[in-house]
Structure formats: structure tokens, C-alpha cells
Design a protein around this motif. Structure first.
Motif, PDB file in Angstrom:
ATOM      1  N   ARG A  75       0.831  -1.215   0.000  1.00 52.62           N
ATOM      2  CA  ARG A  75       0.000   0.000   0.000  1.00 52.62           C
ATOM      3  C   ARG A  75       0.858   1.254   0.000  1.00 52.62           C
ATOM      4  NH1 ARG A  75      -2.946  -2.946   3.848  1.00 52.62           N
ATOM      5  NH2 ARG A  75      -2.057  -1.674   5.512  1.00 52.62           N
ATOM      6  N   GLY A  76       1.929   1.242   0.792  1.00 55.48           N
ATOM      7  CA  GLY A  76       2.816   2.397   0.848  1.00 55.48           C
ATOM      8  C   GLY A  76       3.497   2.665  -0.483  1.00 55.48           C
ATOM      9  N   ASN A  77       3.974   1.618  -1.145  1.00 57.46           N
ATOM     10  CA  ASN A  77       4.626   1.790  -2.449  1.00 57.46           C
ATOM     11  C   ASN A  77       3.652   2.308  -3.494  1.00 57.46           C
ATOM     12  OD1 ASN A  77       7.075   0.966  -1.493  1.00 57.46           O
ATOM     13  ND2 ASN A  77       6.948  -1.087  -2.316  1.00 57.46           N
ATOM     14  N   VAL A  78       2.446   1.768  -3.497  1.00 56.31           N
ATOM     15  CA  VAL A  78       1.444   2.218  -4.462  1.00 56.31           C
ATOM     16  C   VAL A  78       1.026   3.653  -4.156  1.00 56.31           C
ATOM     17  CG1 VAL A  78      -0.904   1.827  -5.326  1.00 56.31           C
ATOM     18  CG2 VAL A  78       0.637  -0.110  -5.002  1.00 56.31           C
ATOM     19  N   ALA A  79       0.842   3.982  -2.890  1.00 55.31           N
ATOM     20  CA  ALA A  79       0.452   5.348  -2.521  1.00 55.31           C
ATOM     21  C   ALA A  79       1.518   6.359  -2.940  1.00 55.31           C
ATOM     22  CB  ALA A  79       0.207   5.435  -1.019  1.00 55.31           C
ATOM     23  N   GLU A  80       2.784   6.001  -2.773  1.00 56.81           N
ATOM     24  CA  GLU A  80       3.864   6.902  -3.183  1.00 56.81           C
ATOM     25  C   GLU A  80       3.865   7.098  -4.702  1.00 56.81           C
ATOM     26  OE1 GLU A  80       8.708   7.213  -3.011  1.00 56.81           O
ATOM     27  OE2 GLU A  80       7.689   5.883  -1.610  1.00 56.81           O
ATOM     28  N   ALA A  81       3.657   6.019  -5.447  1.00 59.02           N
ATOM     29  CA  ALA A  81       3.610   6.124  -6.910  1.00 59.02           C
ATOM     30  C   ALA A  81       2.429   6.993  -7.352  1.00 59.02           C
ATOM     31  CB  ALA A  81       3.511   4.734  -7.534  1.00 59.02           C
TER      32      ALA A  81
END
Length: 77
Positions: free
Chosen positions: A44-50
Motif C-alpha cells: 500500500r505504501g509503495n502504491v500510494a507513493e507512486a
């Protein structure tokens, strides 16, 4: 030159904590190249950053953001 310099090893706080708390995981990850899958929170964190970068760079519509988020989530799983 040390083996860490030869392999262009870059350390971080999380790496230092991993050495201290879970040395076997550090060896598997950094030395042997064995990776663990991301946790749900990590994904979730990686997708949110992208998504945040996408919004700032492209000024997309809400529909485009949702489509981008779906693509990133599926790719990350």
C-alpha cells in the motif's frame, strides 16, 4: 577495499536494525540476494507513493488516478 565497497553496499537505518534484530534475514537479503515478499502495508505504501508522484507530475482526472492505482496495485502484487 572492503567487500561492502566492492559490492557498492549502501546502508540505511533499516539495514542497521535488521543486522541487529534479525541477522539471518540480513544475510539472506543483502548477501545471498534472497528477497521476502512485501507485506500488505508495504505494498500500500509503495502504491500510494507512486500515485502521489503521478498526481503531482501529470494533474490527472479522478478516473485516471483510479486506473493508475489499479495498474500499480496489480503490478506490485
Amino acid at each position: 577495499m572492503s567487500i561492502l565497497q566492492q559490492n557498492k553496499f549502501r546502508h540505511s537505518a533499516s539495514s542497521a536494525n535488521k543486522i541487529k534484530d534479525q541477522p539471518q534475514v540480513f544475510v539472506a537479503d543483502k548477501i545471498m540476494g534472497l528477497k521476502q515478499p512485501f507485506s500488505e502495508a508495504g505494498l500500500r505504501g509503495n502504491v500510494a507513493e507512486a500515485i502521489a508522484r503521478y498526481i503531482l507530475a501529470k494533474d490527472p482526472t479522478e478516473e485516471q488516478i483510479l486506473e493508475y492505482a489499479k495498474k500499480k496495485w496489480e503490478k506490485a502484487k
